[in-house]
Design a protein around this motif. Structure first.
Motif, short mmCIF file in Angstrom:
data_model
loop_
_atom_site.label_atom_id
_atom_site.label_comp_id
_atom_site.label_asym_id
_atom_site.label_seq_id
_atom_site.Cartn_x
_atom_site.Cartn_y
_atom_site.Cartn_z
N ILE A 25 52.63 0.36 37.43
CA ILE A 25 51.68 -0.75 37.56
C ILE A 25 51.81 -1.70 36.38
O ILE A 25 51.80 -2.93 36.54
N LEU A 26 51.95 -1.14 35.17
CA LEU A 26 52.10 -1.97 33.97
C LEU A 26 53.32 -2.86 34.08
O LEU A 26 53.25 -4.06 33.79
N VAL A 27 54.44 -2.30 34.50
CA VAL A 27 55.67 -3.07 34.62
C VAL A 27 55.55 -4.12 35.72
O VAL A 27 55.92 -5.29 35.53
N GLU A 28 55.02 -3.73 36.85
CA GLU A 28 54.92 -4.66 37.99
C GLU A 28 54.01 -5.84 37.69
O GLU A 28 54.22 -6.94 38.21
N SER A 35 53.57 -7.18 34.70
CA SER A 35 53.98 -7.87 33.47
C SER A 35 55.05 -8.92 33.77
O SER A 35 56.11 -8.60 34.30
N PRO A 36 54.79 -10.18 33.43
CA PRO A 36 55.79 -11.24 33.62
C PRO A 36 57.07 -10.92 32.85
O PRO A 36 57.02 -10.42 31.73
N GLY A 37 58.19 -11.17 33.48
CA GLY A 37 59.47 -10.94 32.82
C GLY A 37 60.03 -9.55 33.01
O GLY A 37 61.14 -9.26 32.57
N LEU A 38 59.26 -8.67 33.67
CA LEU A 38 59.73 -7.31 33.95
C LEU A 38 59.81 -7.07 35.45
O LEU A 38 59.00 -7.59 36.21
N THR A 39 60.78 -6.28 35.87
CA THR A 39 60.93 -5.89 37.27
C THR A 39 61.03 -4.38 37.34
O THR A 39 61.82 -3.77 36.62
N TYR A 40 60.23 -3.79 38.20
CA TYR A 40 60.26 -2.33 38.37
C TYR A 40 61.45 -1.96 39.23
O TYR A 40 61.52 -2.31 40.41
N ALA A 41 62.42 -1.24 38.65
CA ALA A 41 63.68 -0.96 39.36
C ALA A 41 63.75 0.44 39.94
O ALA A 41 64.70 0.75 40.66
N GLY A 42 62.78 1.29 39.64
CA GLY A 42 62.80 2.64 40.20
C GLY A 42 62.12 3.63 39.30
O GLY A 42 61.70 3.32 38.18
N GLU A 43 62.01 4.88 39.79
CA GLU A 43 61.36 5.93 39.01
C GLU A 43 62.00 7.27 39.29
O GLU A 43 62.71 7.46 40.28
N ALA A 44 61.75 8.22 38.38
CA ALA A 44 62.30 9.57 38.51
C ALA A 44 61.29 10.57 37.97
O ALA A 44 60.57 10.28 37.01
N ALA A 45 61.27 11.75 38.59
CA ALA A 45 60.33 12.79 38.18
C ALA A 45 60.98 13.86 37.30
O ALA A 45 60.31 14.76 36.82
N ASP A 46 62.29 13.77 37.13
CA ASP A 46 62.99 14.70 36.23
C ASP A 46 64.26 14.03 35.73
O ASP A 46 64.65 12.95 36.18
N GLY A 47 64.93 14.70 34.79
CA GLY A 47 66.11 14.11 34.18
C GLY A 47 67.26 13.90 35.14
O GLY A 47 67.99 12.90 35.06
N ARG A 48 67.44 14.82 36.06
CA ARG A 48 68.53 14.68 37.03
C ARG A 48 68.32 13.45 37.90
O ARG A 48 69.24 12.67 38.15
N GLN A 49 67.08 13.28 38.38
CA GLN A 49 66.76 12.09 39.17
C GLN A 49 66.95 10.82 38.35
O GLN A 49 67.40 9.80 38.87
N ALA A 50 66.61 10.88 37.07
CA ALA A 50 66.75 9.70 36.21
C ALA A 50 68.20 9.23 36.16
O ALA A 50 68.48 8.03 36.24
N VAL A 51 69.12 10.17 36.03
CA VAL A 51 70.54 9.82 36.01
C VAL A 51 70.95 9.17 37.33
O VAL A 51 71.65 8.15 37.34
N GLU A 52 70.50 9.75 38.43
CA GLU A 52 70.86 9.23 39.75
C GLU A 52 70.26 7.85 40.00
O GLU A 52 70.94 6.94 40.50
N VAL A 53 68.98 7.68 39.64
CA VAL A 53 68.32 6.40 39.85
C VAL A 53 68.98 5.31 39.01
O VAL A 53 69.20 4.19 39.48
N CYS A 54 69.31 5.64 37.78
CA CYS A 54 69.93 4.64 36.91
C CYS A 54 71.33 4.25 37.39
O CYS A 54 71.75 3.10 37.25
N ALA A 55 72.05 5.21 37.96
CA ALA A 55 73.37 4.90 38.50
C ALA A 55 73.27 3.90 39.65
O ALA A 55 74.12 3.03 39.80
N ALA A 56 72.20 4.02 40.45
CA ALA A 56 72.03 3.13 41.59
C ALA A 56 71.37 1.81 41.22
O ALA A 56 71.77 0.75 41.69
N ALA A 57 70.37 1.86 40.34
CA ALA A 57 69.56 0.67 40.04
C ALA A 57 70.13 -0.18 38.90
O ALA A 57 69.79 -1.36 38.79
N GLU A 58 70.94 0.43 38.03
CA GLU A 58 71.51 -0.27 36.87
C GLU A 58 70.44 -1.03 36.08
O GLU A 58 70.49 -2.25 35.93
N PRO A 59 69.46 -0.30 35.55
CA PRO A 59 68.36 -0.96 34.83
C PRO A 59 68.78 -1.46 33.45
O PRO A 59 69.80 -1.03 32.90
N ASP A 60 67.98 -2.36 32.91
CA ASP A 60 68.18 -2.81 31.54
C ASP A 60 67.53 -1.85 30.56
O ASP A 60 68.03 -1.63 29.45
#
Length: 213
Positions: free
Chosen positions: A20-23, A25-50
């Motif tokens: 909610i905070l990210v969504e 906030s001007p200048g920020l885009t919510y690119a995804g979320e993860a509930a554990d470290g493995r998901q974090a790696v997978e989400v970042c590979a797909a979403a390519e966040p800053d």
């Protein structure tokens, strides 16, 4: 350009609050979320966040290991640790993994947003409490483990620091969010690299080098 942010935290209520905070906030885009470290790696590979807002203690894969994997695949991503842990070992483990920032979950929304913007711009940032601990660490003349035992990996340095502090394998596993099997394997590797026969000898070597004090 908008800063793309991924949130990785195993607590759904906290994760939702950050979304909610990210969504909102001007200048920020919510690119995804993860509930554990493995998901974090997978989400970042797909979403390519800053920026990734990363907790340390998570199931499956810890935030420290997830940070290493994310940055190995995409070094331009900035990882900002947002955690309850403020001990020296956790801070230095995060920095060795490549995190650009480290703030505590008690930080207010303005501090979190300022930190996100800072690490996205290439800065390294610490929350006030963590910065004070780091200043005290260096002013006390203590040294990180890296120069003392260059043959050890970053994780092995962190584990040796805790061994020198008198922690058992289960306690180390809990502190670093690792499985006990992983800790045992790393301890065996540490003993081999240091050419020591047992834990007591490893503690002597480590404390002589300034660890665990």
């Amino acid at each position: 350009m908008s800063i793309r942010v991924v949130v990785a935290d195993d607590h759904p209520v906290f994760r939702n609050g950050l979304r909610i905070l990210v969504e909102e906030s001007p200048g920020l885009t919510y690119a995804g979320e993860a509930a554990d470290g493995r998901q974090a790696v997978e989400v970042c590979a797909a979403a390519e966040p800053d920026v990734v807002l990363m907790d340390i203690r998570m199931p499956e894969v810890s935030g420290i290991d997830a940070t290493r994997r994310i940055l190995a695949a995409r070094p331009q991503t900035a990882v900002l640790m947002l955690t309850m842990l403020e001990d020296d070992t956790s801070v230095f483990a995060a920095m060795r993994a490549g995190a650009r920032g480290y703030i505590l979950k008690g930080a207010d929304e303005e501090q979190i947003l300022r930190a996100v913007t800072a690490v996205a711009a290439g800065e390294v940032i610490f929350g006030a409490a963590v910065a004070a601990r780091m200043a005290a660490f260096f002013q006390g003349g203590q040294r990180s483990a890296a120069p003392a035992f260059p043959a050890l990996s970053a994780r092995e340095h962190d584990i040796l620091e805790l061994i020198a502090g008198g922690l058992s394998n289960p306690a180390i596993a809990q502190r670093l969010a690792l499985s006990e099997k992983t800790v045992r394997n790393n301890v065996s590797s540490i003993f081999a690299k240091l050419r020591v026969a047992d834990r007591a000898e490893a503690i002597v070597r480590a404390r002589d080098a300034g660890l665990g004090r």
